[in-house]
Every structure is written in C-alpha cells, then in structure tokens.
Design an enzyme around this catalytic site. Structure first.
Site, PDB file in Angstrom:
ATOM      1  N   GLY A   1       0.823  -1.213   0.000  1.00 33.86           N
ATOM      2  CA  GLY A   1       0.000   0.000   0.000  1.00 33.86           C
ATOM      3  C   GLY A   1       0.852   1.256   0.000  1.00 33.86           C
ATOM      4  N   ASP A   2       1.945   1.225   0.774  1.00 37.35           N
ATOM      5  CA  ASP A   2       2.857   2.378   0.834  1.00 37.35           C
ATOM      6  C   ASP A   2       3.506   2.621  -0.528  1.00 37.35           C
ATOM      7  OD1 ASP A   2       2.785   2.735   3.824  1.00 37.35           O
ATOM      8  OD2 ASP A   2       3.517   0.683   3.712  1.00 37.35           O
TER       9      ASP A   2
END
Length: 265
Positions: free
Chosen positions: A187-188
């Site tokens: 996600g990052d």
C-alpha cells in the site's frame, strides 16, 4: 509481519516540534505531502493542521493520503488501528486531501456504505469526491474481475472542474494478476508511485494507474521469485524473504514496462 518490533511511535508534540524547526529555517514550502500508517488521533489531527498551513504557503500543494485503517481477510473486514481514527480521517483528513488511496474496506468505512458491485464502488467514489479529494483510487477490492478469479480489481476516479465551472470525471478499472503471498508495504509503495505518476501525468489517471500497477507487478513478481528461491522447494517463504525487492526493481519503478492496462469506464 515480524514477531518482534522495537522503537518509538512519534506523537503529535514531536511532529509539531519537527515542523517548527522547518518553519524557523523557512524550508516549509512543499509541492507534495504523503501520509500513510498512523496510530494516534492527535498525530493525525496535527498532520491536518500542518497540511493546511503548508497549503497557505503553496496553494498548489498536493496532499496524498493513504487512509490506512484495515483490510479484509476471507471476506471479513477488520481494523488494525484504533477505531477512534475513523472519524478523524472522515471528518478532518479526507476533506483536505487531494488524492486518496483507500482499499475497498477503508472506502466502505469512510462512507458508511458497503460495496458489492462495481456500480456501488463508483457511487462510493463519488461520495468520497464530495468529501473533498479530486482523485480517488480504490487500490484493491474483492469485486469479481471480468478477466477471472486470478485477477484483482482496482478502480480510479478523477474529477476535474473545468474553467467554465462544469465537472468532468474520468473513471478507470485496472485488473492485475493476483500474486499468491502476503506482502507488507504494498500500500505504501502504491501510494508513493501514484504520487509520482500523477505528478508526471496530472490529467491522465489512466496512464498514471497503468504505470503504478505495472511497476507494482514487476516488484511483486521479482519478490516472490526471489523469496521462493531463498525458501527452497516446498517451503513457505517467511517475512524476511518476502521483503519487497525495491532496490532490485529500481529500473522498473523509474520506467515500468506497461504490463497492466486500464479500462476507461
């Protein structure tokens, strides 16, 4: 993904102090702010204050928010941050964000609406636009992909107000092959690359998402291949072996071969 972790969690006072240092040195003019995993409500509220102040310094600043709150496992959603973060994200953070990258569960939390179909997902993205952000990307969902069960759907929506005041919305669907492993940090990486590619292609969400998702695929495929070799035949790779191969994927991150195409809806 690891059994042990050490270190400190930054609190809002410490964040404020760091920001004061930037301000005193007059280096508080930024083009972008990106936030991700946060556990503390006062820290999150302080982020909003800082973003608002930075936007006064530079009205073109773009705030990219990954509202990390939870995910779905086997169809059941659960939060892995304290529940009192939700109202702060919903009422304070999302209204000042320009780009948000929730997963399906987080989009449902923010709007209070469940998503069962693509049509409902588009309605939820419209609700999120109405809260403030002009770009919304639902990074992953459990919706049925037209290409089949081995694919994961992401959806994007970009709403622009034209000079004459009319609103124009571009919506896209991206289907990417599922990779059979649990990775940490995807996600990052997604939010960071979406920031970079929307900067390069500010009015073309389709291309920005194609480059982001293609680069993700390159990184994940390289990671799983390498992890399997390290684990040895028949063994399940561990957390250390499944660390994203970011450095080894530098070229793919900078200039990805487009291996995933987006469909304009």
């Amino acid at each position: 993904g690891y059994a042990h972790w050490k270190g400190q969690v930054l609190n809002s006072d410490e964040l404020h102090e760091l920001y004061e240092g930037l301000k005193l040195n007059k280096v508080n003019r930024y083009d972008y702010v990106l936030t991700g995993y946060t556990r503390d409500t006062s820290f999150l509220a302080m982020v909003v204050d800082i973003v608002q102040e930075l936007k006064q310094q530079n009205s073109n600043l773009v705030y990219v928010c990954d509202p990390v709150m939870g995910d779905k496992w086997n169809g059941e959603g659960s939060m892995y941050v304290p529940k009192d973060l939700l109202p702060v994200y919903r009422d304070k953070v999302v209204p000042v964000a320009d780009i948000i990258t929730p997963n399906q569960f987080e989009a449902e939390l923010l709007t209070g609406r469940k998503i069962h179909t693509e049509k409902e997902a588009l309605e939820v993205m419209d609700m999120l636009h109405a809260m403030g952000p002009e770009t919304v990307v639902i990074t992953s969902s459990d919706l049925q992909a037209p290409l089949g069960n081995d694919y994961l759907i992401a959806l994007g929506s970009h709403r622009k107000t034209k000079a004459d005041g009319t609103k124009m919305t571009q919506r896209i669907r991206v289907e990417s092959p599922k990779v059979d492993a649990v990775f940490v940090g995807t996600g990052d990486l997604f939010a960071a690359m979406l920031l970079a590619w929307t900067h390069k292609h500010p009015n073309n969400l389709k291309v920005a998402c194609e480059k982001t998702v293609s680069a993700m695929q390159h990184v994940l495929q390289r990671t799983i291949k390498s992890a399997k070799v390290q684990a040895g035949e028949g063994n399940k790779p561990n957390s250390a072996q499944l660390e994203l191969r970011m450095v080894q994927s530098k070229k793919d991150i900078e200039n990805p071969d487009i291996i995933v195409k987006a469909t304009v809806l």
